[in-house]
Scaffold this motif. Structure first.
Motif, PDB file in Angstrom:
ATOM      1  N   GLU A 124      -8.759  -0.915   9.498  1.00 22.69           N
ATOM      2  CA  GLU A 124      -8.040  -1.815  10.410  1.00 22.69           C
ATOM      3  C   GLU A 124      -7.533  -3.074   9.702  1.00 22.69           C
ATOM      4  OE1 GLU A 124     -11.716  -1.218  11.483  1.00 22.69           O
ATOM      5  OE2 GLU A 124     -10.753   0.730  11.688  1.00 22.69           O
ATOM      6  N   ASP A 125      -8.145  -3.426   8.585  1.00 20.22           N
ATOM      7  CA  ASP A 125      -7.775  -4.645   7.873  1.00 20.22           C
ATOM      8  C   ASP A 125      -6.412  -4.545   7.177  1.00 20.22           C
ATOM      9  OD1 ASP A 125     -10.151  -5.896   8.636  1.00 20.22           O
ATOM     10  OD2 ASP A 125     -11.218  -5.115   6.887  1.00 20.22           O
ATOM     11  N   PHE A 126      -5.852  -3.346   7.107  1.00 21.59           N
ATOM     12  CA  PHE A 126      -4.539  -3.192   6.479  1.00 21.59           C
ATOM     13  C   PHE A 126      -3.413  -3.720   7.372  1.00 21.59           C
ATOM     14  CE2 PHE A 126      -7.009  -0.159   4.054  1.00 21.59           C
ATOM     15  CZ  PHE A 126      -6.551  -0.381   2.766  1.00 21.59           C
ATOM     16  N   ARG A 127      -3.717  -3.954   8.644  1.00 25.03           N
ATOM     17  CA  ARG A 127      -2.721  -4.478   9.574  1.00 25.03           C
ATOM     18  C   ARG A 127      -3.175  -5.840  10.095  1.00 25.03           C
ATOM     19  NH1 ARG A 127       1.513  -1.725  10.835  1.00 25.03           N
ATOM     20  NH2 ARG A 127       1.922  -2.568  12.875  1.00 25.03           N
ATOM     21  N   ILE A 128      -2.236  -6.754  10.130  1.00 25.14           N
ATOM     22  CA  ILE A 128      -2.475  -8.077  10.684  1.00 25.14           C
ATOM     23  C   ILE A 128      -2.044  -8.032  12.144  1.00 25.14           C
ATOM     24  CG2 ILE A 128      -1.832 -10.516  10.575  1.00 25.14           C
ATOM     25  CD1 ILE A 128      -1.249 -10.034   7.558  1.00 25.14           C
ATOM     26  N   LYS A 129      -2.898  -8.491  13.016  1.00 26.46           N
ATOM     27  CA  LYS A 129      -2.568  -8.485  14.444  1.00 26.46           C
ATOM     28  C   LYS A 129      -1.712  -9.705  14.757  1.00 26.46           C
ATOM     29  CE  LYS A 129      -6.439  -5.778  15.916  1.00 26.46           C
ATOM     30  NZ  LYS A 129      -7.709  -5.715  15.310  1.00 26.46           N
ATOM     31  N   ASN A 179      -0.845  -6.182   5.828  1.00 24.49           N
ATOM     32  CA  ASN A 179      -1.709  -7.083   5.074  1.00 24.49           C
ATOM     33  C   ASN A 179      -1.564  -6.729   3.589  1.00 24.49           C
ATOM     34  OD1 ASN A 179      -3.739  -8.673   4.013  1.00 24.49           O
ATOM     35  ND2 ASN A 179      -5.123  -8.304   5.735  1.00 24.49           N
ATOM     36  N   LYS A 180      -0.568  -7.325   2.974  1.00 24.52           N
ATOM     37  CA  LYS A 180      -0.201  -6.934   1.613  1.00 24.52           C
ATOM     38  C   LYS A 180      -1.277  -7.202   0.561  1.00 24.52           C
ATOM     39  CE  LYS A 180       4.653  -6.347   2.257  1.00 24.52           C
ATOM     40  NZ  LYS A 180       5.951  -6.354   1.627  1.00 24.52           N
ATOM     41  N   PRO A 181      -2.053  -8.276   0.641  1.00 18.43           N
ATOM     42  CA  PRO A 181      -3.117  -8.444  -0.363  1.00 18.43           C
ATOM     43  C   PRO A 181      -4.140  -7.303  -0.334  1.00 18.43           C
ATOM     44  CG  PRO A 181      -2.672 -10.536   0.706  1.00 18.43           C
ATOM     45  CD  PRO A 181      -1.900  -9.490   1.462  1.00 18.43           C
ATOM     46  N   ILE A 182      -4.503  -6.841   0.856  1.00 15.13           N
ATOM     47  CA  ILE A 182      -5.461  -5.738   0.949  1.00 15.13           C
ATOM     48  C   ILE A 182      -4.801  -4.427   0.541  1.00 15.13           C
ATOM     49  CG2 ILE A 182      -6.942  -4.410   2.518  1.00 15.13           C
ATOM     50  CD1 ILE A 182      -7.449  -7.017   4.014  1.00 15.13           C
ATOM     51  N   LEU A 183      -3.552  -4.224   0.954  1.00 14.09           N
ATOM     52  CA  LEU A 183      -2.825  -3.019   0.540  1.00 14.09           C
ATOM     53  C   LEU A 183      -2.715  -2.958  -0.985  1.00 14.09           C
ATOM     54  CD1 LEU A 183      -1.253  -0.472   1.162  1.00 14.09           C
ATOM     55  CD2 LEU A 183       0.778  -1.889   1.568  1.00 14.09           C
ATOM     56  N   LYS A 184      -2.515  -4.088  -1.626  1.00 14.65           N
ATOM     57  CA  LYS A 184      -2.433  -4.124  -3.094  1.00 14.65           C
ATOM     58  C   LYS A 184      -3.751  -3.681  -3.725  1.00 14.65           C
ATOM     59  CE  LYS A 184      -0.542  -5.381  -7.053  1.00 14.65           C
ATOM     60  NZ  LYS A 184      -0.938  -4.412  -8.052  1.00 14.65           N
ATOM     61  N   LYS A 185      -4.886  -4.030  -3.115  1.00 13.78           N
ATOM     62  CA  LYS A 185      -6.179  -3.582  -3.643  1.00 13.78           C
ATOM     63  C   LYS A 185      -6.279  -2.057  -3.603  1.00 13.78           C
ATOM     64  CE  LYS A 185      -8.636  -7.759  -2.188  1.00 13.78           C
ATOM     65  NZ  LYS A 185      -8.749  -8.412  -3.468  1.00 13.78           N
ATOM     66  N   LEU A 186      -5.813  -1.460  -2.505  1.00 19.47           N
ATOM     67  CA  LEU A 186      -5.816   0.001  -2.409  1.00 19.47           C
ATOM     68  C   LEU A 186      -4.886   0.611  -3.449  1.00 19.47           C
ATOM     69  CD1 LEU A 186      -6.659   2.641  -1.003  1.00 19.47           C
ATOM     70  CD2 LEU A 186      -4.732   2.300   0.555  1.00 19.47           C
ATOM     71  N   ILE A 187      -3.702   0.061  -3.605  1.00 14.01           N
ATOM     72  CA  ILE A 187      -2.746   0.571  -4.596  1.00 14.01           C
ATOM     73  C   ILE A 187      -3.337   0.498  -6.002  1.00 14.01           C
ATOM     74  CG2 ILE A 187      -0.519   0.090  -5.719  1.00 14.01           C
ATOM     75  CD1 ILE A 187       0.500  -0.756  -2.904  1.00 14.01           C
ATOM     76  N   ASP A 188      -4.000  -0.600  -6.315  1.00 14.61           N
ATOM     77  CA  ASP A 188      -4.608  -0.743  -7.650  1.00 14.61           C
ATOM     78  C   ASP A 188      -5.671   0.321  -7.900  1.00 14.61           C
ATOM     79  OD1 ASP A 188      -2.965  -2.894  -8.166  1.00 14.61           O
ATOM     80  OD2 ASP A 188      -4.490  -4.419  -7.743  1.00 14.61           O
ATOM     81  N   VAL A 189      -6.472   0.616  -6.881  1.00 12.97           N
ATOM     82  CA  VAL A 189      -7.478   1.677  -7.039  1.00 12.97           C
ATOM     83  C   VAL A 189      -6.789   3.044  -7.171  1.00 12.97           C
ATOM     84  CG1 VAL A 189      -9.373   2.906  -5.889  1.00 12.97           C
ATOM     85  CG2 VAL A 189      -9.335   0.410  -5.908  1.00 12.97           C
ATOM     86  N   LEU A 190      -5.793   3.320  -6.324  1.00  9.90           N
ATOM     87  CA  LEU A 190      -5.090   4.602  -6.403  1.00  9.90           C
ATOM     88  C   LEU A 190      -4.388   4.779  -7.752  1.00  9.90           C
ATOM     89  CD1 LEU A 190      -3.491   4.780  -2.823  1.00  9.90           C
ATOM     90  CD2 LEU A 190      -5.480   6.044  -3.674  1.00  9.90           C
ATOM     91  N   ASP A 191      -3.874   3.694  -8.330  1.00 12.28           N
ATOM     92  CA  ASP A 191      -3.191   3.772  -9.630  1.00 12.28           C
ATOM     93  C   ASP A 191      -4.133   4.260 -10.736  1.00 12.28           C
ATOM     94  OD1 ASP A 191      -0.741   3.059  -8.664  1.00 12.28           O
ATOM     95  OD2 ASP A 191      -0.838   0.986  -9.358  1.00 12.28           O
ATOM     96  N   LEU A 192      -5.428   4.064 -10.562  1.00 10.72           N
ATOM     97  CA  LEU A 192      -6.378   4.507 -11.586  1.00 10.72           C
ATOM     98  C   LEU A 192      -6.460   6.020 -11.662  1.00 10.72           C
ATOM     99  CD1 LEU A 192      -9.201   1.873 -11.069  1.00 10.72           C
ATOM    100  CD2 LEU A 192      -7.485   1.951 -12.884  1.00 10.72           C
ATOM    101  N   PHE A 193      -5.957   6.733 -10.650  1.00 10.49           N
ATOM    102  CA  PHE A 193      -5.979   8.190 -10.660  1.00 10.49           C
ATOM    103  C   PHE A 193      -4.764   8.782 -11.373  1.00 10.49           C
ATOM    104  CE2 PHE A 193      -8.780   7.167  -7.173  1.00 10.49           C
ATOM    105  CZ  PHE A 193      -9.814   8.046  -7.397  1.00 10.49           C
ATOM    106  N   ARG A 194      -3.815   7.978 -11.750  1.00 11.67           N
ATOM    107  CA  ARG A 194      -2.606   8.498 -12.414  1.00 11.67           C
ATOM    108  C   ARG A 194      -2.860   8.786 -13.865  1.00 11.67           C
ATOM    109  NH1 ARG A 194       2.391   6.893  -9.396  1.00 11.67           N
ATOM    110  NH2 ARG A 194       1.567   6.044  -7.504  1.00 11.67           N
TER     111      ARG A 194
END
Length: 194
Positions: A124-129, A179-194
């Motif tokens: 839920e934290d990926f979206r700002i209400k 919530n772009k700062p939190i989305l960026k954390k997910l992207i950074d983790v996903l990038d480690l799988f490339r």
């Protein structure tokens, strides 16, 4: 004598590095997790990385089992999309032999501050209400992209995160509800799988 001390020190360093951390996972799992390709024992971690949608007829699921001694077992599953009407497409699961580089990458990820930071959040934290935008449709639309999902399981608890076309929405969508700062954390983790 110095060589023996050096070998002992290196051995203890490797043992500490190979140990599985105790992850701070959010949700309790009710009942057994039966669709994993391998049994998960106490304190062991299963990291599930899924790539869904897009142009392929399959969803791709990678299972990384990190054992207490640092051993890594990997499985790759190809699962046909439920909407594809082709009886010849079958679900397959195969074992992947981890290379030393891949093993190092996964063990490093599991022990990383980057993953610890992501685990502080819920889906839920990926979206700002924003009350005035509550009923507004999404500002940006894109199709035929992949949905990425990351799930961690340990000791009958799990945390799971998914996002459709995360890089596109992070880089190209001005929607204030993302919530772009939190989305960026997910992207950074996903990038480690490339």
């Amino acid at each position: 004598m110095k060589k023996i001390l050096f070998i002992i020190l290196i051995s203890f360093s490797f043992i500490g590095y190979a140990q599985v951390p105790n992850l701070d996972l959010r949700n309790e799992i009710k009942g057994p997790v039966s669709d994993l390709p391998q049994r998960l024992n106490q304190n062991e971690i299963c990291l599930i990385y899924e790539i869904n949608g897009g142009w392929s007829a399959y969803d791709f699921i990678y299972y990384y089992f990190i054992k207490k001694n640092g051993e890594l077992n990997i499985y790759q599953e190809e699962q046909p999309h439920t909407y594809v009407k082709n009886d010849q497409l079958k679900r397959t699961v195969k074992t992947i032999e981890p290379t030393p580089a891949l093993k190092d990458k996964i063990i490093t990820l599991i022990n990383s501050e980057l993953l610890s930071e992501l685990l502080k959040y819920k889906q839920e934290d990926f979206r700002i209400k924003i009350p005035e935008l509550k009923d507004a449709p999404p500002m940006c639309r894109i199709s035929d992209q992949n949905d990425f999902k990351l799930t961690l399981i340990q000791n009958d608890r799990q945390s799971s995160y998914h996002y459709y076309a995360p890089r596109y929405y992070y880089e190209n969508c001005p929607d204030k509800r993302i919530n772009k700062p939190i989305l960026k954390k997910l992207i950074d983790v996903l990038d480690l799988f490339r």
